[in-house]
Design a protein around this motif. Structure first.
Motif, PDB file in Angstrom:
ATOM      1  N   VAL A  47      -1.062  11.847   1.267  1.00  0.00           N
ATOM      2  CA  VAL A  47      -0.831  13.142   1.912  1.00  0.00           C
ATOM      3  C   VAL A  47       0.512  13.167   2.637  1.00  0.00           C
ATOM      4  CG1 VAL A  47      -1.678  14.772   3.636  1.00  0.00           C
ATOM      5  CG2 VAL A  47      -3.293  13.672   2.065  1.00  0.00           C
ATOM      6  N   PRO A  48       0.777  12.247   3.592  1.00  0.00           N
ATOM      7  CA  PRO A  48       2.087  12.293   4.248  1.00  0.00           C
ATOM      8  C   PRO A  48       3.254  11.991   3.308  1.00  0.00           C
ATOM      9  CG  PRO A  48       0.864  10.337   4.942  1.00  0.00           C
ATOM     10  CD  PRO A  48      -0.094  11.220   4.197  1.00  0.00           C
ATOM     11  N   ILE A  49       3.030  11.141   2.323  1.00  0.00           N
ATOM     12  CA  ILE A  49       4.116  10.815   1.392  1.00  0.00           C
ATOM     13  C   ILE A  49       4.481  12.031   0.540  1.00  0.00           C
ATOM     14  CG2 ILE A  49       4.709   9.448  -0.646  1.00  0.00           C
ATOM     15  CD1 ILE A  49       3.067   7.151   0.672  1.00  0.00           C
ATOM     16  N   ALA A  50       3.484  12.734   0.027  1.00  0.00           N
ATOM     17  CA  ALA A  50       3.752  13.940  -0.762  1.00  0.00           C
ATOM     18  C   ALA A  50       4.440  15.002   0.092  1.00  0.00           C
ATOM     19  CB  ALA A  50       2.457  14.488  -1.345  1.00  0.00           C
ATOM     20  N   ALA A  98       6.398  14.480   2.722  1.00  0.00           N
ATOM     21  CA  ALA A  98       7.774  14.086   3.013  1.00  0.00           C
ATOM     22  C   ALA A  98       8.676  14.201   1.793  1.00  0.00           C
ATOM     23  CB  ALA A  98       7.794  12.655   3.557  1.00  0.00           C
ATOM     24  N   LEU A  99       8.151  13.856   0.618  1.00  0.00           N
ATOM     25  CA  LEU A  99       8.943  13.968  -0.605  1.00  0.00           C
ATOM     26  C   LEU A  99       9.337  15.421  -0.888  1.00  0.00           C
ATOM     27  CD1 LEU A  99       7.126  11.478  -3.018  1.00  0.00           C
ATOM     28  CD2 LEU A  99       9.538  11.369  -2.365  1.00  0.00           C
ATOM     29  N   ALA A 100       8.436  16.345  -0.640  1.00  0.00           N
ATOM     30  CA  ALA A 100       8.680  17.749  -0.980  1.00  0.00           C
ATOM     31  C   ALA A 100       9.313  18.553   0.154  1.00  0.00           C
ATOM     32  CB  ALA A 100       7.363  18.417  -1.387  1.00  0.00           C
ATOM     33  N   TRP A 101       9.307  18.006   1.378  1.00  0.00           N
ATOM     34  CA  TRP A 101       9.773  18.760   2.551  1.00  0.00           C
ATOM     35  C   TRP A 101      11.125  19.433   2.298  1.00  0.00           C
ATOM     36  CZ3 TRP A 101      13.966  18.611   5.872  1.00  0.00           C
ATOM     37  CH2 TRP A 101      13.816  19.303   7.072  1.00  0.00           C
ATOM     38  N   SER A 116       0.824  -1.211   0.000  1.00  0.00           N
ATOM     39  CA  SER A 116       0.000   0.000   0.000  1.00  0.00           C
ATOM     40  C   SER A 116       0.861   1.264   0.000  1.00  0.00           C
ATOM     41  CB  SER A 116      -0.946  -0.007   1.206  1.00  0.00           C
ATOM     42  OG  SER A 116      -0.230  -0.107   2.427  1.00  0.00           O
ATOM     43  N   ILE A 117       1.986   1.256   0.722  1.00  0.00           N
ATOM     44  CA  ILE A 117       2.891   2.408   0.700  1.00  0.00           C
ATOM     45  C   ILE A 117       3.448   2.603  -0.703  1.00  0.00           C
ATOM     46  CG2 ILE A 117       5.114   3.280   1.517  1.00  0.00           C
ATOM     47  CD1 ILE A 117       2.936   3.605   3.560  1.00  0.00           C
ATOM     48  N   GLY A 118       3.812   1.495  -1.339  1.00  0.00           N
ATOM     49  CA  GLY A 118       4.330   1.572  -2.702  1.00  0.00           C
ATOM     50  C   GLY A 118       3.326   2.163  -3.664  1.00  0.00           C
ATOM     51  N   ASP A 119       2.087   1.692  -3.592  1.00  0.00           N
ATOM     52  CA  ASP A 119       1.049   2.212  -4.491  1.00  0.00           C
ATOM     53  C   ASP A 119       0.854   3.713  -4.310  1.00  0.00           C
ATOM     54  OD1 ASP A 119       0.595  -0.269  -5.594  1.00  0.00           O
ATOM     55  OD2 ASP A 119      -1.163  -0.719  -4.366  1.00  0.00           O
ATOM     56  N   SER A 120       0.804   4.153  -3.045  1.00  0.00           N
ATOM     57  CA  SER A 120       0.599   5.577  -2.784  1.00  0.00           C
ATOM     58  C   SER A 120       1.787   6.411  -3.245  1.00  0.00           C
ATOM     59  CB  SER A 120       0.358   5.799  -1.284  1.00  0.00           C
ATOM     60  OG  SER A 120      -0.848   5.177  -0.868  1.00  0.00           O
ATOM     61  N   THR A 121       2.998   5.888  -3.030  1.00  0.00           N
ATOM     62  CA  THR A 121       4.189   6.614  -3.456  1.00  0.00           C
ATOM     63  C   THR A 121       4.231   6.739  -4.969  1.00  0.00           C
ATOM     64  OG1 THR A 121       5.411   5.811  -1.522  1.00  0.00           O
ATOM     65  CG2 THR A 121       6.703   6.655  -3.372  1.00  0.00           C
ATOM     66  N   LEU A 122       3.945   5.670  -5.670  1.00  0.00           N
ATOM     67  CA  LEU A 122       3.950   5.702  -7.136  1.00  0.00           C
ATOM     68  C   LEU A 122       2.910   6.683  -7.673  1.00  0.00           C
ATOM     69  CD1 LEU A 122       4.338   1.877  -7.774  1.00  0.00           C
ATOM     70  CD2 LEU A 122       6.058   3.646  -8.261  1.00  0.00           C
TER      71      LEU A 122
END
Length: 392
Positions: free
Chosen positions: A273-276, A278-281, A12-18
């Motif tokens: 939401v949290p993945i986006a 963290a990626l942009a932080w 699920s983390i992978g799907d959201s990150t992709l």
């Protein structure tokens, strides 16, 4: 463009990150994609994103993916857990998304920290098992650590200009309030919970997750693991971290300051939401998630967890107090018990019994090295398997 290594790409983390990466093709390049054995999904990812490198930890699955891709493809396929520790150190990798579930993700997450990468941590078990060693690696390697579990990321967002590992109390933090949905059994009687089936335990009311983490949510062990994770991330003792049941899963966690201020992060229950974030932080970017409409939510409820019906929560606090290898023992025993439950060999109500008995049988020792942690993990698994057998 920032090079991304995505570990646990088929979950699920992978799907959201992709999904987030696909929104920003001009900002990120998927350099490494890794999973255990899900060849069909990995094939889809490789064809869509064309990463230079794909890793499957099971050799037979890697051979199958290599054959499916065929000759002349853009993606090289490698096999084995050891390869992960090498590829996360590659100079073309700037960001590592650590989404491998459980103890299996410890070594690669630790390698990324040692290599000074920006590490987006979903693998909370790395901190549960080896918190002191892990945070030392972050500091010595000069890594940037950002949690992407929705709850710990929410706390991070409520601490402006904060770097994980600093004592949050020095920033005026008095308490962390870690929210929990309560899982599928929030209102279920203890006797009915004890007889729950795997499908019932995995039917989470708010989040779509893998089966292991879904069971952990049903027992509240997931929240207990997050308590330990939060203690290491934010440099606070267990008595400054409180779990609060919040069924709507809209307030993802709160930070209480010494002046009485209480800051909360609210969003739709969507891991993008949290993945986006963290990626942009430290900047912000679109996540693809729906905006939160407070008028649709209408109300926010909070209550204390029922610790009698959810004993796994107290077991996690106990492991945090005991320190040393207690976290590794807790995590290993829980992994064995949950898998036995999913396999139909253990009753839901016995998961906490197996974990508690394992903590009783194997005293914690100082976690002075990774070898010590892994030895405790192996010993706890043997004890937990024996405990499962005695209950079959």
């Amino acid at each position: 463009m920032r090079g991304v290594a995505l570990l646990g790409a088929t979950g699920s983390i992978g799907d959201s990150t992709l999904s987030v990466l696909a929104l920003h093709p001009d900002r990120y390049r998927l350099q490494v994609v890794a999973a255990r054995r899900n060849v069909p999904r990995m094939l889809e990812i490789c064809r869509q994103f064309r990463p230079p490198l794909a890793v499957l930890t099971e050799p037979a699955a890697a051979a199958e993916l290599r054959a499916a891709l065929g000759a002349g493809q853009a993606t090289q396929v490698l096999a084995g857990h050891e390869v992960l520790e090498q590829v996360v150190r590659a100079p073309e990798v700037d960001v590592v998304v650590a989404g491998i579930v459980g103890a299996a993700g410890l070594a690669s997450s630790l390698a990324a920290a040692q290599a000074g990468k920006t590490l987006l941590l979903a693998n909370k078990e790395a901190l549960v098992m080896a918190g002191a060693l892990f945070m030392d690696a972050v500091r010595q390697g000069g890594a940037t650590l950002i949690p992407i579990d929705s709850e710990t990321n929410a706390m991070f967002q409520c601490l402006p200009a904060y770097r994980c590992g600093e004592p949050a109390a020095e920033r005026g933090v008095r308490r962390l309030l870690l929210t929990a949905s309560g899982g599928p059994f929030l209102r279920t009687a203890a006797a009915d919970m004890a007889r729950a089936t795997p499908d019932q335990a995995c039917a989470h009311p708010r989040w779509v997750m893998g089966r292991k983490i879904s069971v952990d949510s049903a027992t509240l062990m997931n929240k207990g693991l997050e308590v330990i994770e939060s203690a290491w991330l934010f440099g606070l003792p267990g008595n400054a971290i409180e779990v609060v049941v919040h069924p709507q899963s809209v307030v993802h966690s709160l930070v209480e300051y010494c002046d009485g201020s209480l800051l909360a992060q609210l969003a739709s229950p969507d891991m993008r939401v949290p993945i986006a974030h963290a990626l942009a932080w430290p900047q912000r970017q679109a996540s693809g998630a729906a905006a939160l409409n407070l008028f649709d939510v209408a109300r926010l409820d909070f209550e204390l967890p029922d610790r009698a019906r959810f004993p796994c929560l107290d077991l996690a606090y106990r492991a945090l107090r005991d320190g040393g290898t207690a976290g590794a023992i807790l995590n290993a025993a829980n992994e064995i018990a949950v898998q036995a439950f999913l396999d139909g060999r253990l009753a839901f109500g016995s998961i906490a019994e197996v974990v508690g008995a394992s903590l009783d049988a194997l005293p914690a020792v100082p976690a002075e090295s990774l070898e010590t942690v892994l030895a405790a993990d192996a010993a706890a698994r043997r004890i937990a398997m024996s405990q499962v057998q005695s209950r079959c």
